[in-house]
Write an enzyme that holds these catalytic residues in place. Sequence first.
Site, PDB file in Angstrom:
ATOM      1  N   GLU A  35       0.841  -1.195   0.000  1.00 40.76           N
ATOM      2  CA  GLU A  35       0.000   0.000   0.000  1.00 40.76           C
ATOM      3  C   GLU A  35       0.879   1.250   0.000  1.00 40.76           C
ATOM      4  OE1 GLU A  35      -3.368   0.097   2.636  1.00 40.76           O
ATOM      5  OE2 GLU A  35      -3.554  -2.084   2.581  1.00 40.76           O
ATOM      6  N   GLY A  39       3.023   2.500   6.434  1.00 44.49           N
ATOM      7  CA  GLY A  39       2.110   1.544   7.039  1.00 44.49           C
ATOM      8  C   GLY A  39       0.919   2.180   7.727  1.00 44.49           C
ATOM      9  N   CYS A  41       0.554   3.107  10.868  1.00 49.21           N
ATOM     10  CA  CYS A  41       0.870   4.191  11.803  1.00 49.21           C
ATOM     11  C   CYS A  41       0.818   5.557  11.126  1.00 49.21           C
ATOM     12  CB  CYS A  41       2.240   3.978  12.431  1.00 49.21           C
ATOM     13  SG  CYS A  41       2.705   5.269  13.607  1.00 49.21           S
ATOM     14  N   ALA A 177      -6.816   2.228  23.737  1.00 51.08           N
ATOM     15  CA  ALA A 177      -6.387   3.526  23.206  1.00 51.08           C
ATOM     16  C   ALA A 177      -7.233   3.962  22.013  1.00 51.08           C
ATOM     17  CB  ALA A 177      -4.909   3.460  22.816  1.00 51.08           C
ATOM     18  N   ALA A 262     -13.710  -1.401  18.304  1.00 54.06           N
ATOM     19  CA  ALA A 262     -12.332  -1.097  18.704  1.00 54.06           C
ATOM     20  C   ALA A 262     -11.884  -2.118  19.745  1.00 54.06           C
ATOM     21  CB  ALA A 262     -12.249   0.321  19.255  1.00 54.06           C
ATOM     22  N   VAL A 263     -11.976  -3.384  19.354  1.00 52.47           N
ATOM     23  CA  VAL A 263     -11.750  -4.476  20.306  1.00 52.47           C
ATOM     24  C   VAL A 263     -10.382  -5.123  20.112  1.00 52.47           C
ATOM     25  CG1 VAL A 263     -14.176  -4.990  20.703  1.00 52.47           C
ATOM     26  CG2 VAL A 263     -13.001  -6.041  18.758  1.00 52.47           C
ATOM     27  N   GLY A 264      -9.426  -4.355  19.638  1.00 56.94           N
ATOM     28  CA  GLY A 264      -8.079  -4.894  19.495  1.00 56.94           C
ATOM     29  C   GLY A 264      -7.687  -5.095  18.047  1.00 56.94           C
ATOM     30  N   ASP A 304       4.078  -5.795  15.494  1.00 65.13           N
ATOM     31  CA  ASP A 304       2.794  -6.335  15.934  1.00 65.13           C
ATOM     32  C   ASP A 304       2.636  -7.829  15.672  1.00 65.13           C
ATOM     33  OD1 ASP A 304       2.372  -3.686  16.445  1.00 65.13           O
ATOM     34  OD2 ASP A 304       0.665  -3.430  15.101  1.00 65.13           O
ATOM     35  N   HIS A 437      10.310  25.487  37.116  1.00 62.38           N
ATOM     36  CA  HIS A 437       9.026  26.037  37.547  1.00 62.38           C
ATOM     37  C   HIS A 437       8.714  27.302  36.751  1.00 62.38           C
ATOM     38  CE1 HIS A 437       5.816  27.313  40.264  1.00 62.38           C
ATOM     39  NE2 HIS A 437       6.356  28.530  40.237  1.00 62.38           N
TER      40      HIS A 437
END
Length: 458
Positions: A35, A39, A41, A177, A262-264, A304, A437
């Site tokens: 593609e 990828g 990402c 996520a 969105a189950v993995g 992955d 700070h």
Amino acid sequence: MSNYDVIVLGSGPGGYVTAIRASQLGLKTAIVEKESLGGVCLNWGCIPTKALLKSAQVFEYLKHAKDYGLEVSEFSKDFNAVVDRSRNIASGMSKGVTFLMKKNKIDVIKGYGKLKAGKIVDVDGVDYSASHIIISTGARSRELPSIPQDGEKIIGYRQAMTLKKQPKSMIIVGSGAIGVEFAYFYNSMGTNVTVVEYLPNIVPVEDKDISKELEKSFKKSGIKVMTSSEVLSVDTSGKGVTAKVKTSKGEETLSADIILSAVGIKTNIENIGLEEVGIAVDRDKILVDKYYGTNIPGYYAIGDVTPGPALAHVASAEGILCVEKISGHDVAPIDYGNIPGCTYCTPEISSVGLTEQQAIDKGYEIKVGKFPFSASGKASASGTKEGFVKVIFDAKYGEWLGCHMIGTGVTDMIAEAVLGRKLETTGQEVLKTIHPHPTMSEAVMEAVAAAYGEVIHL
């Protein structure tokens, strides 16, 4: 037949980074991509989703301009323009990877790659050989039998990023996520969002205090959150879609325009020649050693498709380590106990190391410190007082066991904890390190101070 030292199959953040490092090490390198370079990402994940989330965040700022003493008389959203901006950014990033391939003299082979025995990759009928073949084919949205995706009424993350029309209502199944990032985006844009999570807490891999804080924030924003709930079936025969959901109180029927599943993720390991070559697979993952070699010499796998965390930065690190080992470098295996995780909804979430419960379960005597951003001067000035930093230390030796944050900009703050843990920093060393700070990052020092009973600003 073209011959290479290294052929990388897949050009995501694992694959293209691997190819670049291999080339830097003097290896003749090719990368195969069916593609777009970059990828999921760059094209459909990390980068374009952050563009969508930024648009939502700016829209939220406009809605609350009065809180900053500003008057914005007229403003509106253009959903399609928001989507177009995201796609343009993804396109630009993909072109950037194309530039990097040319700069590093990496041959880009366009087409569908399939492994063959004898260290050969077949790309649409043309064979290429290499001394080392690295599989980096990534993953896609996982489908549940009870929620079959049709790309229209039941969608995955790809379709969620490119809808032609903003839905009035959406059910999101899964609160990892991907689920919570889209929940924040669509809710901010004005969609009525319901999140259904099978486990007792949303963002279930996070510390329970983080999960509770995000759930509180989501409910305040108008997102309906259903935990300990399971989608039993869906019906798309009507105008929208209905879902039968099993909850602790019984069954409930939800209706919406669209369901986002969105189950993995499911790894892309089918039809790439693993069986023909004899590469071992277990439970949807390619089995590898600590340097990413498979059971067949000359074939490797990263990202992955392997048993490690499915995160872009993990895939990149694995690929670099893999080719450095191939080149004969003296490398140490990755410490998977020190991998940062980031979620980019608002408020953001970041974490590394053990949760409080995990530390207790491992038998540690612990010191825990929390510092709320409501006590931070920078957070107050910025109008972002939501959230906190939580740290966990081993009481005996001062080892930094875990760090968990929720709030604005915390994904840019977690690296301090990752580096500190890598260098075996103790709580006292963090406490005595001067933090600037006013910044959000001083909340880390203050949380450590709280763990040791020395907090100043609480």
